[in-house]
Write an enzyme that holds these catalytic residues in place. Structure first.
Site, PDB file in Angstrom:
ATOM      1  N   SER A   1       0.847  -1.205   0.000  1.00  0.00           N
ATOM      2  CA  SER A   1       0.000   0.000   0.000  1.00  0.00           C
ATOM      3  C   SER A   1       0.872   1.240   0.000  1.00  0.00           C
ATOM      4  O   SER A   1       2.097   1.167   0.138  1.00  0.00           O
ATOM      5  CB  SER A   1      -0.916   0.005   1.232  1.00  0.00           C
ATOM      6  OG  SER A   1      -0.158   0.285   2.408  1.00  0.00           O
TER       7      SER A   1
ATOM      8  N   LYS B   1       5.456   0.895   9.471  1.00  0.00           N
ATOM      9  CA  LYS B   1       5.232   2.314   9.741  1.00  0.00           C
ATOM     10  C   LYS B   1       6.516   2.909  10.305  1.00  0.00           C
ATOM     11  O   LYS B   1       7.496   2.219  10.561  1.00  0.00           O
ATOM     12  CB  LYS B   1       4.102   2.519  10.766  1.00  0.00           C
ATOM     13  CG  LYS B   1       2.761   1.897  10.403  1.00  0.00           C
ATOM     14  CD  LYS B   1       2.063   2.588   9.251  1.00  0.00           C
ATOM     15  CE  LYS B   1       0.743   1.903   8.926  1.00  0.00           C
ATOM     16  NZ  LYS B   1       0.108   2.486   7.719  1.00  0.00           N
TER      17      LYS B   1
ATOM     18  N   SER C   1      -2.932   6.825   5.742  1.00  0.00           N
ATOM     19  CA  SER C   1      -2.314   5.812   6.607  1.00  0.00           C
ATOM     20  C   SER C   1      -3.183   5.574   7.838  1.00  0.00           C
ATOM     21  O   SER C   1      -3.518   6.512   8.563  1.00  0.00           O
ATOM     22  CB  SER C   1      -0.921   6.276   7.052  1.00  0.00           C
ATOM     23  OG  SER C   1      -0.372   5.377   7.984  1.00  0.00           O
TER      24      SER C   1
END
Length: 263
Positions: free
Chosen positions: A41, A103, A211
């Site tokens: 993604s 992340k 996000s």
């Protein structure tokens, strides 16, 4: 005839042993050293793009039960552990969905973290942000999942240029990295103050308006705080990258991203 059968049986057994040892060695390597990870993604653009392939350094923070495939390591907590640093790009096991996420770690235990109009505040102070131009990409389906990018200049027609504002964000420990922004009025551009509990961490995506991270509660499909036990490792370097829907589409490879360090 008997000799032929004996040779065939011996050959089959050798093949089985070879496969067994290959799988065992691969399993040990994956458990103790490096785990492959494919970026599915756009939540970490432009640090990581859809189609980037990397190895996660599992030695960086020690080992937990999530270091083993399927989370089957037979112990709790962490062994041979070391603390992550603010600004590390980390891979972790989602506390609820059991999926692996990637992340940037921005909040350490005891920190307060807040977003105000798109600016990150840590322990009450805004981080340094400097404009760094515009991030541009074609508005088309990306990667095997076929996602379209989100654009600051929307609406954009298929094949048009999708643009986002890019800045360099510098965290309190001096780690600098790019962040992307679409709007300062999004759902998580201004948040409550989060206090990071002991033994947990606060993570954000570099593509701030695209996000689901620690700003979103786990009950709402987000990440929430990440327990130390759930850390799998640190992402240090991109090994390979392809912009296409298949890695066999050689014309979509991104050679400029091969072996690129992750900052």
């Amino acid at each position: 005839m008997a000799k032929t059968d004996e040779k065939a049986g011996g050959g089959l057994w050798e093949t089985v042993k070879t496969i067994f040892w290959a799988l065992l060695i691969a399993g040990v390597f994956r458990t103790l050293f490096f785990q492959p990870f494919w970026i599915p993604s756009g939540s970490m653009k432009d640090t990581l793009l859809i189609g980037d392939f990397l190895f996660v350094n599992k030695m960086a923070y020690g080992y937990s039960r999530y270091s083993c495939p399927f989370g089957i390591c037979p112990f709790s907590g962490r062994i041979l552990s070391s603390e992550p640093e603010r600004g590390d790009v980390v891979v972790f096991r989602h506390p609820v969905s059991n999926s692996d996420y990637i992340k940037r770690l921005v909040g350490l235990p005891g920190d307060t973290v807040q977003m105000r109009e798109g600016v990150l505040y840590i322990n009450g102070a805004p981080v340094e942000v400097e404009p760094a131009g515009i991030f541009k990409e074609p508005y088309q389906k990306q990667g095997p999942m076929g996602y379209y990018p989100e654009c600051e200049n929307a609406p954009v027609g298929i094949g048009g240029t999708c643009m986002k504002g890019r800045s360099v964000e510098t965290l309190p420990n001096g780690v600098s990295h790019d962040i992307l922004n679409i709007t300062d009025r999004g759902a998580r551009d201004t948040t409550p103050v989060y206090t990071v509990p002991e033994g947990e961490y606060f993570v954000l995506g570099d593509n701030r308006d695209n996000s689901r991270d620690s700003r979103y509660a786990q009950a709402n499909g987000g990440v929430g705080f990440v327990p130390a036990e759930n850390l799998i490792g640190r992402a240090d370097r991109i090994m390979f990258s392809s912009a296409g829907r298949s890695l066999f589409f050689i014309w979509t490879w991104r050679p400029d991203r091969f072996f690129k360090a992750i900052e």
